[in-house]
Motif scaffolding. Structure first.
Motif, PDB file in Angstrom:
ATOM      1  N   THR A  28      -6.074  -5.239  -3.239  1.00  0.00           N
ATOM      2  CA  THR A  28      -5.362  -4.591  -2.138  1.00  0.00           C
ATOM      3  C   THR A  28      -4.492  -3.452  -2.652  1.00  0.00           C
ATOM      4  O   THR A  28      -4.333  -2.429  -1.981  1.00  0.00           O
ATOM      5  CB  THR A  28      -4.499  -5.610  -1.377  1.00  0.00           C
ATOM      6  N   GLY A  29      -3.953  -3.617  -3.855  1.00  0.00           N
ATOM      7  CA  GLY A  29      -3.180  -2.530  -4.447  1.00  0.00           C
ATOM      8  C   GLY A  29      -4.049  -1.308  -4.724  1.00  0.00           C
ATOM      9  O   GLY A  29      -3.655  -0.171  -4.447  1.00  0.00           O
ATOM     10  N   ALA A  30      -5.240  -1.558  -5.256  1.00  0.00           N
ATOM     11  CA  ALA A  30      -6.171  -0.455  -5.525  1.00  0.00           C
ATOM     12  C   ALA A  30      -6.598   0.226  -4.234  1.00  0.00           C
ATOM     13  O   ALA A  30      -6.676   1.461  -4.162  1.00  0.00           O
ATOM     14  CB  ALA A  30      -7.391  -0.980  -6.278  1.00  0.00           C
ATOM     15  N   ALA A  31      -6.859  -0.568  -3.194  1.00  0.00           N
ATOM     16  CA  ALA A  31      -7.263  -0.004  -1.901  1.00  0.00           C
ATOM     17  C   ALA A  31      -6.145   0.847  -1.302  1.00  0.00           C
ATOM     18  O   ALA A  31      -6.394   1.927  -0.749  1.00  0.00           O
ATOM     19  CB  ALA A  31      -7.646  -1.123  -0.941  1.00  0.00           C
ATOM     20  N   ALA A  32      -4.907   0.380  -1.431  1.00  0.00           N
ATOM     21  CA  ALA A  32      -3.772   1.140  -0.909  1.00  0.00           C
ATOM     22  C   ALA A  32      -3.603   2.454  -1.657  1.00  0.00           C
ATOM     23  O   ALA A  32      -3.304   3.500  -1.061  1.00  0.00           O
ATOM     24  CB  ALA A  32      -2.500   0.306  -1.007  1.00  0.00           C
ATOM     25  N   LEU A  33      -3.803   2.428  -2.972  1.00  0.00           N
ATOM     26  CA  LEU A  33      -3.692   3.645  -3.769  1.00  0.00           C
ATOM     27  C   LEU A  33      -4.760   4.660  -3.363  1.00  0.00           C
ATOM     28  O   LEU A  33      -4.481   5.858  -3.252  1.00  0.00           O
ATOM     29  CB  LEU A  33      -3.824   3.319  -5.254  1.00  0.00           C
ATOM     30  N   VAL A  34      -5.961   4.173  -3.113  1.00  0.00           N
ATOM     31  CA  VAL A  34      -7.033   5.057  -2.639  1.00  0.00           C
ATOM     32  C   VAL A  34      -6.672   5.651  -1.281  1.00  0.00           C
ATOM     33  O   VAL A  34      -6.866   6.839  -1.021  1.00  0.00           O
ATOM     34  CB  VAL A  34      -8.368   4.295  -2.558  1.00  0.00           C
TER      35      VAL A  34
END
Length: 245
Positions: A28-34
Motif C-alpha cells: 500500500t505504501g508503494a501504491a500510494a507513492l505511485v
C-alpha cells in the motif's frame, strides 16, 4: 438497527483490529507513492489533499476566533476558505499556516491510530471529519468532491472485509504522508515563476515580515518529519526487521 447492532458497531469502532501482513503495509505504501508520482493519478487524488488543506484553514480560523464564512473547492484541485476577522495578527497567521501542514499532520495522526490497531476508528473518524467539512462547503463541486470521498470511505468501512478495510486504511494513510510534500514543491515552483503572488507563503510573508521562502521551508519540514515519523510507525508494527522488534 436495534441496540444490540448499535453496540456491536460501537465496539468495532473503539476496539482494535489485528495488524495486517508486512507485505500489505509495504504494497500500500508503494501504491500510494505511485499515486503521488504519476501526474494523471495525482490530478484526481489531489482533491483529497485540497479537502484536507482547506479543512485545515477552516479549523484554524475557528479555533483562533475568526468567523468562518465557507469553503469552496474547484475542479482544478484548488480551493479557498473565507473567514472574517482582523486581516493581521496571530489568528490570521495560524489560519494561513494551517493549510499546507494539515494533510501530512492528518497522515501522522492516522499512522498513530494504525500503529495502535485502530483501523475501523480511523475510517469512521475520516467520515466524521468529512461530514464536518461538508457543512462548510459553499459550491456544488465542493459538495460533490466531499460527498464522493465520504461515500467511498463509508462503503469500505461498512461493507468491506477486514482485509479490505486494512488495505484501504493503510493506502489512505500512506497517501496523506507522501502527498504532504508534493503540493509544497508545486507551490515553490509556481512562486519561482511569479505565478503565486497570493499563496499562503506570500500571505504569511506580508503578515510577519519573514521571507516567503522561509515559510515554504516550514511547510516542507512538517511534511518530511510527518512522513519519516508516520512511515516508521506504519512499518514498525508490520516489518520484523526494524529496530525494536
Amino acid at each position: 438497527m436495534d441496540m444490540a447492532s448499535i453496540g456491536g458497531v460501537w465496539h468495532e469502532v473503539v476496539g482494535t483490529q489485528p495488524h495486517p501482513s508486512w507485505w500489505l503495509v509495504c504494497a500500500t505504501g508503494a501504491a500510494a507513492l505511485v499515486a503521488v508520482s504519476v501526474r494523471s493519478v495525482w490530478h484526481v487524488l489531489r482533491n483529497i489533499v485540497t479537502i484536507a488543506h482547506e479543512g485545515g484553514h477552516a479549523f484554524a480560523a475557528l479555533v483562533t476566533g475568526r468567523q468562518l464564512r465557507g469553503i469552496r473547492l474547484h475542479s482544478d484541485t484548488s480551493g479557498v476558505t473565507v473567514s472574517r476577522g482582523k486581516p493581521y495578527g496571530f489568528g490570521m497567521i495560524v489560519t494561513a499556516f494551517a493549510g499546507y501542514v494539515t494533510p501530512p499532520l492528518l497522515g501522522l495522526c492516522a499512522a498513530g491510530l494504525l500503529a495502535l490497531g485502530h483501523i475501523t476508528a480511523l475510517l469512521w473518524a475520516s467520515i466524521v471529519l468529512l461530514a464536518a467539512i461538508l457543512l462548510m462547503i459553499r459550491n456544488a463541486y465542493g459538495v460533490l468532491s466531499v460527498v464522493t470521498t465520504g461515500a467511498v470511505v463509508f462503503v469500505v468501512s461498512w461493507y468491506g472485509s477486514a482485509a479490505v478495510q486494512a488495505a484501504f486504511a493503510y493506502a489512505f494513510t500512506w497517501f496523506l504522508l507522501f502527498a504532504g510534500a508534493r503540493p509544497v514543491m508545486e507551490l515553490q515552483s509556481k512562486r519561482s515563476r511569479g505565478r503565486a503572488p497570493d499563496s499562503d507563503a506570500d500571505q504569511l510573508a506580508r503578515l510577519t515580515g519573514m521571507p516567503g521562502l522561509l515559510w515554504v521551508f516550514g511547510f516542507a519540514l512538517v511534511a518530511v518529519v510527518a512522513l519519516l515519523a508516520g512511515g516508521y510507525w506504519l512499518l514498525h508494527v508490520a516489518v520484523p526487521l526494524l529496530p525494536g522488534r
